[in-house]
Design a protein around this motif. Structure first.
Motif, short mmCIF file in Angstrom:
data_model
loop_
_atom_site.label_atom_id
_atom_site.label_comp_id
_atom_site.label_asym_id
_atom_site.label_seq_id
_atom_site.Cartn_x
_atom_site.Cartn_y
_atom_site.Cartn_z
N GLY A 18 -12.52 8.58 24.09
CA GLY A 18 -11.88 8.40 22.78
C GLY A 18 -10.49 8.99 22.74
N TYR A 19 -10.33 10.18 23.29
CA TYR A 19 -9.01 10.82 23.35
C TYR A 19 -8.05 9.96 24.16
CZ TYR A 19 -9.75 15.48 21.27
OH TYR A 19 -9.96 16.51 20.42
N MET A 21 -8.11 6.70 24.80
CA MET A 21 -7.74 5.46 24.10
C MET A 21 -6.81 5.75 22.92
SD MET A 21 -11.26 3.17 24.43
CE MET A 21 -11.63 3.43 22.77
N TYR A 22 -7.07 6.82 22.19
CA TYR A 22 -6.21 7.19 21.06
C TYR A 22 -4.82 7.60 21.55
CZ TYR A 22 -4.60 9.60 16.86
OH TYR A 22 -3.87 10.00 15.77
N GLY A 23 -4.77 8.35 22.64
CA GLY A 23 -3.48 8.75 23.20
C GLY A 23 -2.68 7.56 23.72
N LYS A 24 -3.38 6.59 24.26
CA LYS A 24 -2.70 5.39 24.74
C LYS A 24 -2.14 4.58 23.56
CE LYS A 24 -3.30 1.84 28.15
NZ LYS A 24 -4.17 1.27 29.15
N LYS A 25 -2.90 4.52 22.48
CA LYS A 25 -2.46 3.80 21.29
C LYS A 25 -1.24 4.46 20.65
CE LYS A 25 -4.30 2.11 16.92
NZ LYS A 25 -5.48 2.06 16.05
N ARG A 26 -1.22 5.81 20.64
CA ARG A 26 -0.10 6.54 20.05
C ARG A 26 1.01 6.85 21.04
NH1 ARG A 26 -1.13 11.29 16.34
NH2 ARG A 26 1.11 11.13 16.50
N SER A 28 0.97 9.01 23.49
CA SER A 28 1.05 10.47 23.62
C SER A 28 0.41 10.88 24.95
CB SER A 28 0.33 11.15 22.46
OG SER A 28 0.28 12.53 22.68
N ILE A 31 -2.33 13.79 24.73
CA ILE A 31 -3.67 13.37 24.33
C ILE A 31 -4.33 12.57 25.45
CG2 ILE A 31 -5.00 12.06 22.63
CD1 ILE A 31 -2.79 12.70 20.60
N GLN A 32 -3.57 11.74 26.14
CA GLN A 32 -4.13 10.97 27.26
C GLN A 32 -4.61 11.89 28.38
OE1 GLN A 32 -1.04 8.26 28.47
NE2 GLN A 32 -1.96 6.58 27.34
N GLY A 35 -7.72 13.64 27.46
CA GLY A 35 -8.85 12.73 27.60
C GLY A 35 -9.33 12.62 29.03
#
Length: 69
Positions: A18-19, A21-26, A28, A31-32, A35
């Motif tokens: 989850g971290y 995918m969220y880091g990739k979306k933002r 960042s 965060i990636q 993850g």
């Protein structure tokens, strides 16, 4: 292998996905990379207490780093 260790490994690896995918979306990298660390670190832990402690620290790391950047 202990059952608790296996279940915590699954939990932290799932959170790591989850971290990532969220880091990739933002877009960042912090965060990636957190993850990826959450996905990989359970392979190197042999006690449940250390697994949970390090997992919680890694989960809090992006928030702490973003606060001071």
């Amino acid at each position: 292998m202990d059952t608790a260790l296996l279940l915590w490994s699954i939990v932290f690896s799932s959170i790591g996905v989850g971290y990532f995918m969220y880091g990739k979306k933002r877009a960042s990298l912090i965060i990636q990379y957190t993850g990826v660390a959450l996905i990989l670190f359970p392979y190197f832990m042999d006690t449940t207490f250390l697994l949970v402690l390090l997992g919680l620290i890694l989960m809090a790391l992006p928030k702490l780093l973003m606060r001071y950047m």
